[in-house]
Scaffold this motif. Sequence first.
Motif, PDB file in Angstrom:
ATOM      1  N   LYS A   1       0.890  -1.206   0.071  1.00 51.19           N
ATOM      2  CA  LYS A   1      -0.012   0.225   0.017  1.00 51.19           C
ATOM      3  C   LYS A   1       0.841   1.286  -0.026  1.00 51.19           C
ATOM      4  N   THR A   2       0.398   2.272  -0.530  1.00 51.74           N
ATOM      5  CA  THR A   2       0.977   3.248  -0.857  1.00 51.74           C
ATOM      6  C   THR A   2       0.451   4.706  -0.047  1.00 51.74           C
ATOM      7  N   ALA A   3       1.050   5.315   0.943  1.00 53.04           N
ATOM      8  CA  ALA A   3       0.418   6.441   1.535  1.00 53.04           C
ATOM      9  C   ALA A   3       0.460   7.870   0.646  1.00 53.04           C
ATOM     10  N   SER A   4      -0.406   8.501   0.103  1.00 51.66           N
ATOM     11  CA  SER A   4      -0.443   9.633  -0.696  1.00 51.66           C
ATOM     12  C   SER A   4      -1.079  10.865   0.031  1.00 51.66           C
ATOM     13  N   PHE A   5      -0.244  11.941  -0.243  1.00 48.53           N
ATOM     14  CA  PHE A   5      -0.808  13.394   0.473  1.00 48.53           C
ATOM     15  C   PHE A   5      -0.340  14.420  -0.546  1.00 48.53           C
ATOM     16  N   HIS A   6      -1.135  15.356  -0.540  1.00 50.62           N
ATOM     17  CA  HIS A   6      -1.216  16.672  -1.252  1.00 50.62           C
ATOM     18  C   HIS A   6      -1.926  17.881  -0.453  1.00 50.62           C
ATOM     19  N   GLY A   7      -1.387  18.952  -0.665  1.00 50.16           N
ATOM     20  CA  GLY A   7      -2.026  19.991   0.097  1.00 50.16           C
ATOM     21  C   GLY A   7      -1.232  21.459  -0.243  1.00 50.16           C
ATOM     22  N   LYS A   8      -1.461  22.247   0.536  1.00 49.95           N
ATOM     23  CA  LYS A   8      -0.743  23.708   0.535  1.00 49.95           C
ATOM     24  C   LYS A   8      -0.332  24.223   1.725  1.00 49.95           C
TER      25      LYS A   8
ATOM     26  N   GLY B   1       2.830  27.002  -3.130  1.00 55.40           N
ATOM     27  CA  GLY B   1       2.878  26.675  -2.024  1.00 55.40           C
ATOM     28  C   GLY B   1       2.381  24.984  -1.701  1.00 55.40           C
ATOM     29  N   GLN B   2       2.145  24.589  -2.909  1.00 58.08           N
ATOM     30  CA  GLN B   2       1.703  23.267  -3.197  1.00 58.08           C
ATOM     31  C   GLN B   2       2.678  22.353  -3.006  1.00 58.08           C
ATOM     32  N   PHE B   3       2.198  20.779  -2.709  1.00 62.36           N
ATOM     33  CA  PHE B   3       3.123  19.793  -2.694  1.00 62.36           C
ATOM     34  C   PHE B   3       2.299  18.350  -2.806  1.00 62.36           C
ATOM     35  N   GLY B   4       2.980  17.594  -3.081  1.00 60.60           N
ATOM     36  CA  GLY B   4       2.143  16.229  -3.444  1.00 60.60           C
ATOM     37  C   GLY B   4       3.287  15.218  -3.269  1.00 60.60           C
ATOM     38  N   ILE B   5       3.185  14.149  -2.320  1.00 60.65           N
ATOM     39  CA  ILE B   5       4.096  13.426  -1.724  1.00 60.65           C
ATOM     40  C   ILE B   5       3.706  12.000  -1.509  1.00 60.65           C
ATOM     41  N   GLU B   6       4.367  10.831  -1.462  1.00 58.33           N
ATOM     42  CA  GLU B   6       3.856   9.559  -1.132  1.00 58.33           C
ATOM     43  C   GLU B   6       4.955   8.650  -0.824  1.00 58.33           C
ATOM     44  N   ALA B   7       4.700   7.586   0.201  1.00 59.30           N
ATOM     45  CA  ALA B   7       5.694   6.694   0.597  1.00 59.30           C
ATOM     46  C   ALA B   7       5.013   5.340   0.599  1.00 59.30           C
ATOM     47  N   ASP B   8       5.958   4.255   0.471  1.00 55.91           N
ATOM     48  CA  ASP B   8       5.302   3.068   0.905  1.00 55.91           C
ATOM     49  C   ASP B   8       5.056   2.914   2.079  1.00 55.91           C
ATOM     50  N   ALA B   9       3.848   2.487   2.370  1.00 58.64           N
ATOM     51  CA  ALA B   9       3.160   2.370   3.746  1.00 58.64           C
ATOM     52  C   ALA B   9       2.943   0.958   3.889  1.00 58.64           C
ATOM     53  N   THR B  10       3.545  -0.157   3.340  1.00 54.73           N
ATOM     54  CA  THR B  10       3.212  -1.360   3.632  1.00 54.73           C
ATOM     55  C   THR B  10       3.999  -1.792   5.066  1.00 54.73           C
ATOM     56  N   ASN B  11       3.020  -2.311   5.825  1.00 57.46           N
ATOM     57  CA  ASN B  11       3.533  -2.773   7.204  1.00 57.46           C
ATOM     58  C   ASN B  11       3.621  -1.567   8.178  1.00 57.46           C
ATOM     59  N   ALA B  12       3.356  -0.277   7.719  1.00 53.48           N
ATOM     60  CA  ALA B  12       3.336   0.724   8.686  1.00 53.48           C
ATOM     61  C   ALA B  12       2.104   0.937   9.345  1.00 53.48           C
TER      62      ALA B  12
END
Length: 214
Positions: free
Chosen positions: A23-30, A72-83
């Motif tokens: 699974k991948t955790a994905s976030f975006h915002g300002k 001021g925008q960003f979009g970022i993701e990381a591997d959330a497997t087993n997190a």
Amino acid sequence: MKHIVFFFVLLSAENVVLTSCSKTASFHGKIINAADAKAINDASVRLACAKAKKGGGAEVLDNAYQQSDENGQFGIEADATNAEFCEILVTKEGYISSNKPFYKKLNRTHEVNFELTPIDSWLDITIQNDSGEEKMFFHKYLNPLVESNNICIQPDCPTIVLQSGGSRKDLIFIPGGTEVTVKLFPPQAGFPPPFLTRTVFCDHADTSVLVIKL
């Protein structure tokens, strides 16, 4: 022949189950300035996904880094497997850092926005001894957004000695739009209760003045 086909079906089903666990955790915002709501560019955004360690603490499983753009925008993701949780930390020189943890639905996309408080104000403090006798104390400044808070415990911090009629001035750089609490403590071992407490609100981009008379 039937046995061979049955074995192949089982093997394929097992593979499907294994690959679907990732699974991948994905976030975006300002990211904006809390003082004027303007976008903050080039803020550092760190996403860390981790799980708790036996005995305390956390083991980081994956990290990701990014800078906010000119809007001021960003979009970022990381591997959330087993997190078990993920956390976003936003930092920018001249601002108080901000972080937000996430514990649920880590395999989805989340919108999360940040307001960073600028360190844009000064507090001018005068401690004046009008008591008619010598005063000894140590002091600290408390601000809800500043982690260090100038905490100092005897005998590690120096004792301030003010003769009768004497005064001491301090000028500290602080986040505007917040309160600062000044506490004076008697010079004794340990961490005694304060004998004097004063709180002052400090506006953005301004110098506030606080006079304490003993």
